[in-house]
Design a protein around this motif. Sequence first.
Motif, PDB file in Angstrom:
ATOM      1  N   SER A   1       3.095  -2.428  13.548  1.00 51.10           N
ATOM      2  CA  SER A   1       1.975  -2.972  14.316  1.00 51.10           C
ATOM      3  C   SER A   1       2.334  -3.091  15.786  1.00 51.10           C
ATOM      4  O   SER A   1       1.536  -2.752  16.668  1.00 51.10           O
TER       5      SER A   1
ATOM      6  N   VAL B   1      -4.019  -9.688   8.736  1.00 50.53           N
ATOM      7  CA  VAL B   1      -2.830  -8.865   8.499  1.00 50.53           C
ATOM      8  C   VAL B   1      -2.859  -8.189   7.140  1.00 50.53           C
ATOM      9  O   VAL B   1      -2.099  -7.243   6.901  1.00 50.53           O
TER      10      VAL B   1
ATOM     11  N   GLY C   1      -2.080  -4.610   8.360  1.00 55.28           N
ATOM     12  CA  GLY C   1      -0.730  -4.229   7.969  1.00 55.28           C
ATOM     13  C   GLY C   1      -0.683  -2.929   7.199  1.00 55.28           C
ATOM     14  O   GLY C   1       0.352  -2.236   7.195  1.00 55.28           O
TER      15      GLY C   1
ATOM     16  N   TRP D   1       3.128 -11.581   7.364  1.00 49.12           N
ATOM     17  CA  TRP D   1       3.242 -10.155   7.079  1.00 49.12           C
ATOM     18  C   TRP D   1       3.855  -9.974   5.699  1.00 49.12           C
ATOM     19  O   TRP D   1       4.838 -10.631   5.351  1.00 49.12           O
TER      20      TRP D   1
END
Length: 302
Positions: free
Chosen positions: A13, A196, A200, A4
């Motif tokens: 998330s 991600v 994200g 991340w």
Amino acid sequence: RDKWSKKLDFLLSVVGFAVDLGNVWRFPYICYQNGGGAFLIPYTLMAVFGGVPLFYMELALGQFHRTGAIPIWKHICPVFKGTGFAICIIGLYVSFYYNTIIAWALYYFYSSFSGTLPWASCDNPWNTPNCTNYFGRSNVTWTNFSRSPAEEFYTRKVLEIQKSGGLYNVGGIRWQLLLCLFLIFTIVYFSLWKGVKTSGKVVWVTATLPYVVLFLLLVRGATLPGAWRGVLFYLRPDWGKLLSTAVWVDAAAQIFFSLGPGFGVLLALASYNHFHNNCYRDALVTSAVNCLTSFLSGFVIF
């Protein structure tokens, strides 16, 4: 394995996964049905002794092994490798009906761009003589055959169940709903296709927008006449129901339905964390946010 880019991406998330229809719609109904404010006692106990520990365990396992739901079982116990595949199949089933519900919401959103809302009157081609309009009227006669315009819009316009003869003849394909469903699956795909790096960023909208909508609806609902009666329906405690086993079963089911352990999503999300990330604190924070959102949603709904 990717990581991340920001700690807040991971937290949003997890919150975005945990906060869903189970919080916004199912919890208020289950709470009202099982004793109102008294239901908060078994719900809290089930969260403390059941939901949150499993929530924390999944985050810890995913962060430690740094793998998804399928290969992680090779590290834990290879004989249970099929569990990972079963989790993915369950996730596939869930995505079928969740994305369908979102497609309905998209259709409603499209239908709302009109001068008069189509579910606010009985003057539409799909309405029947049983349609009873109660908007802006003080004296309305309601019978067992009466149907609200909102109900007839959903059943006769959105789903067109009048063209279905039952499970053996479900009718034709609604191309409008098919298009909405295709758009939803396309959005989901492009939200995840780079892992991600894209998800994200997407969660900054998908995890925060529901809270904005809930807050606006709460303010609007609180200004309507009789709002306090809804709160009484929601929270008036019925202590006698605590003696029922079904209430405790519903509390356990709701906390598992709400937090979402066992779906493999928490394993996957935590696997992108740094190895020394404080997942214990993350589990406490996100679980608390999830449960408080459920409680807040009850005020919005009722």
